[in-house]
Enzyme design. Sequence first.
Site, PDB file in Angstrom:
ATOM      1  N   ASP A 112       0.815  -1.226   0.000  1.00  0.00           N
ATOM      2  CA  ASP A 112       0.000   0.000   0.000  1.00  0.00           C
ATOM      3  C   ASP A 112       0.842   1.267   0.000  1.00  0.00           C
ATOM      4  O   ASP A 112       0.295   2.371   0.072  1.00  0.00           O
ATOM      5  CB  ASP A 112      -0.915   0.021   1.233  1.00  0.00           C
ATOM      6  CG  ASP A 112      -2.234  -0.717   0.992  1.00  0.00           C
ATOM      7  OD1 ASP A 112      -2.679  -0.800  -0.174  1.00  0.00           O
ATOM      8  OD2 ASP A 112      -2.832  -1.191   1.984  1.00  0.00           O
ATOM      9  N   ARG A 165       0.305  -1.667   7.608  1.00  0.00           N
ATOM     10  CA  ARG A 165       0.923  -0.478   7.017  1.00  0.00           C
ATOM     11  C   ARG A 165       1.894   0.235   7.972  1.00  0.00           C
ATOM     12  O   ARG A 165       2.520   1.229   7.575  1.00  0.00           O
ATOM     13  CB  ARG A 165      -0.163   0.509   6.546  1.00  0.00           C
ATOM     14  CG  ARG A 165      -1.081  -0.063   5.482  1.00  0.00           C
ATOM     15  CD  ARG A 165      -1.868   1.032   4.756  1.00  0.00           C
ATOM     16  NE  ARG A 165      -1.002   1.901   3.970  1.00  0.00           N
ATOM     17  CZ  ARG A 165      -1.413   2.992   3.336  1.00  0.00           C
ATOM     18  NH1 ARG A 165      -2.688   3.347   3.399  1.00  0.00           N
ATOM     19  NH2 ARG A 165      -0.572   3.731   2.638  1.00  0.00           N
ATOM     20  N   ARG A 195     -10.169   5.711  10.538  1.00  0.00           N
ATOM     21  CA  ARG A 195      -8.710   5.586  10.604  1.00  0.00           C
ATOM     22  C   ARG A 195      -8.115   6.575  11.622  1.00  0.00           C
ATOM     23  O   ARG A 195      -7.599   6.164  12.646  1.00  0.00           O
ATOM     24  CB  ARG A 195      -8.089   5.821   9.220  1.00  0.00           C
ATOM     25  CG  ARG A 195      -8.504   4.770   8.182  1.00  0.00           C
ATOM     26  CD  ARG A 195      -7.915   3.408   8.485  1.00  0.00           C
ATOM     27  NE  ARG A 195      -8.303   2.384   7.533  1.00  0.00           N
ATOM     28  CZ  ARG A 195      -7.654   2.086   6.417  1.00  0.00           C
ATOM     29  NH1 ARG A 195      -6.570   2.766   6.083  1.00  0.00           N
ATOM     30  NH2 ARG A 195      -8.084   1.116   5.632  1.00  0.00           N
ATOM     31  N   HIS A 236     -11.466   7.148   4.445  1.00  0.00           N
ATOM     32  CA  HIS A 236     -10.574   8.300   4.593  1.00  0.00           C
ATOM     33  C   HIS A 236     -11.333   9.535   4.103  1.00  0.00           C
ATOM     34  O   HIS A 236     -12.110   9.441   3.145  1.00  0.00           O
ATOM     35  CB  HIS A 236      -9.335   8.170   3.688  1.00  0.00           C
ATOM     36  CG  HIS A 236      -8.204   7.373   4.259  1.00  0.00           C
ATOM     37  ND1 HIS A 236      -7.408   6.561   3.478  1.00  0.00           N
ATOM     38  CD2 HIS A 236      -7.706   7.295   5.521  1.00  0.00           C
ATOM     39  CE1 HIS A 236      -6.469   6.014   4.234  1.00  0.00           C
ATOM     40  NE2 HIS A 236      -6.630   6.434   5.474  1.00  0.00           N
ATOM     41  N   CYS A 255      -4.938   9.594  -3.420  1.00  0.00           N
ATOM     42  CA  CYS A 255      -4.204   8.688  -2.526  1.00  0.00           C
ATOM     43  C   CYS A 255      -2.749   8.539  -2.945  1.00  0.00           C
ATOM     44  O   CYS A 255      -1.884   8.281  -2.114  1.00  0.00           O
ATOM     45  CB  CYS A 255      -4.845   7.306  -2.527  1.00  0.00           C
ATOM     46  SG  CYS A 255      -6.530   7.278  -1.983  1.00  0.00           S
TER      47      CYS A 255
HETATM   48  C1  LIG Z   1      -6.474   9.051  -0.030  1.00  0.00           C
HETATM   49  N1  LIG Z   1      -5.765   8.035   0.473  1.00  0.00           N
HETATM   50  C2  LIG Z   1      -4.395   8.273   0.648  1.00  0.00           C
HETATM   51  C3  LIG Z   1      -6.343   6.885   0.612  1.00  0.00           C
HETATM   52  N2  LIG Z   1      -7.544   6.812   0.637  1.00  0.00           N
HETATM   53  N3  LIG Z   1      -5.517   5.882   0.653  1.00  0.00           N
HETATM   54  C4  LIG Z   1      -5.753   4.655   0.131  1.00  0.00           C
HETATM   55  C5  LIG Z   1      -5.274   3.637   1.092  1.00  0.00           C
HETATM   56  C6  LIG Z   1      -5.571   2.265   0.634  1.00  0.00           C
HETATM   57  C7  LIG Z   1      -5.055   1.220   1.573  1.00  0.00           C
HETATM   58  N4  LIG Z   1      -5.343  -0.074   1.038  1.00  0.00           N
HETATM   59  C8  LIG Z   1      -5.658   1.346   2.952  1.00  0.00           C
HETATM   60  O1  LIG Z   1      -6.738   0.815   3.169  1.00  0.00           O
HETATM   61  O2  LIG Z   1      -5.051   1.971   3.820  1.00  0.00           O
END
Ligand SMILES: CN(C)C(=N)NCCC[C@H](N)C(=O)O
Length: 275
Positions: free
Chosen positions: A72, A97, A142, A171, A265
């Site tokens: 990621d 992560r 998150r 997010h 992202c």
């Molecule tokens: C806007 N941004 C930075 C994001 N939405 N990030 C994507 C993160 C995807 C990752 N699989 C996760 O779930 O953290």
Amino acid sequence: MSADTPRTARPRHYLMCRPTHFTVDYSINPWMNPAKPTDGDRAIAQWERLHALFLDLGHTVELIEPTPGLPDMVFAANGATVVDGTALVARFRHEERADEAPAYVEWFRARGYRVQQAEFTNEGEGDYLLVGGRLLAGTGFRTDRRAHAEAERVLGRPVVTLELVDPRYYHLDTALSVLSDTEIMYYPAAFSPASLKTLQELYPDAVLASAEDAAVFGLNAVSDGRRVVLPEAAVGLAGQLRARGFETIAIDLTELLKAGGSVKCCTLELRAAAE
Ligand SMILES: CN(C)C(=N)NCCC[C@H](N)C(=O)O
């Protein structure tokens, strides 16, 4: 503002991470299905088009080395929030992560940024979006609500807390996008009633996304004040933006969408210290 409104693009400084090790082998959001195959070459080709596009638009793009085993890491926006030369580095919610954070600490230290390692969980520009002088801050899935006061103190900008309620939009930058120093677009149903009221009061002229455009990550867009880069499937949103005088540039990042990310992202904005 109408289609005739003159708009000015400001050259940006971005940090990106090539998806060399991209795959979906765990699931930490509803978009990720490890049973569904990913195509690494396709992910790299799509990302390279985005990278080349930013350069063509006159932006500066720096790169952070992708770490094997951190698939990621391509989602560089999650690595930190950078304001006035201070990098508030992420503390990731999920173990999968967590090891990305030290890579960002090292990257920013090596380049002379003031680096702050976070006390509370925050996922960088995934949940912190700067609109003019105000930091919109997501929580619910998150970023820890307690991190918002930390961000306000470290980054020196007033924070507005916004609560996300739909796990598909985990997010803030999946549900809201900054168009200019005063304008945003967002998907109303992604927010709690109280946060929706806050948005309506602060941004009465915001562009509102449909459920269809939100579901193809149309809000995961990057604007330089005039040109908005967004996923090509978000056709309704692109029309709304053009009617407001923005230029839209559609791009295909569907391979990365399998991990729950798109244009924004992949793009962390680096804001230097004021001269
Ligand atoms: C806007 N941004 C930075 C994001 N939405 N990030 C994507 C993160 C995807 C990752 N699989 C996760 O779930 O953290």
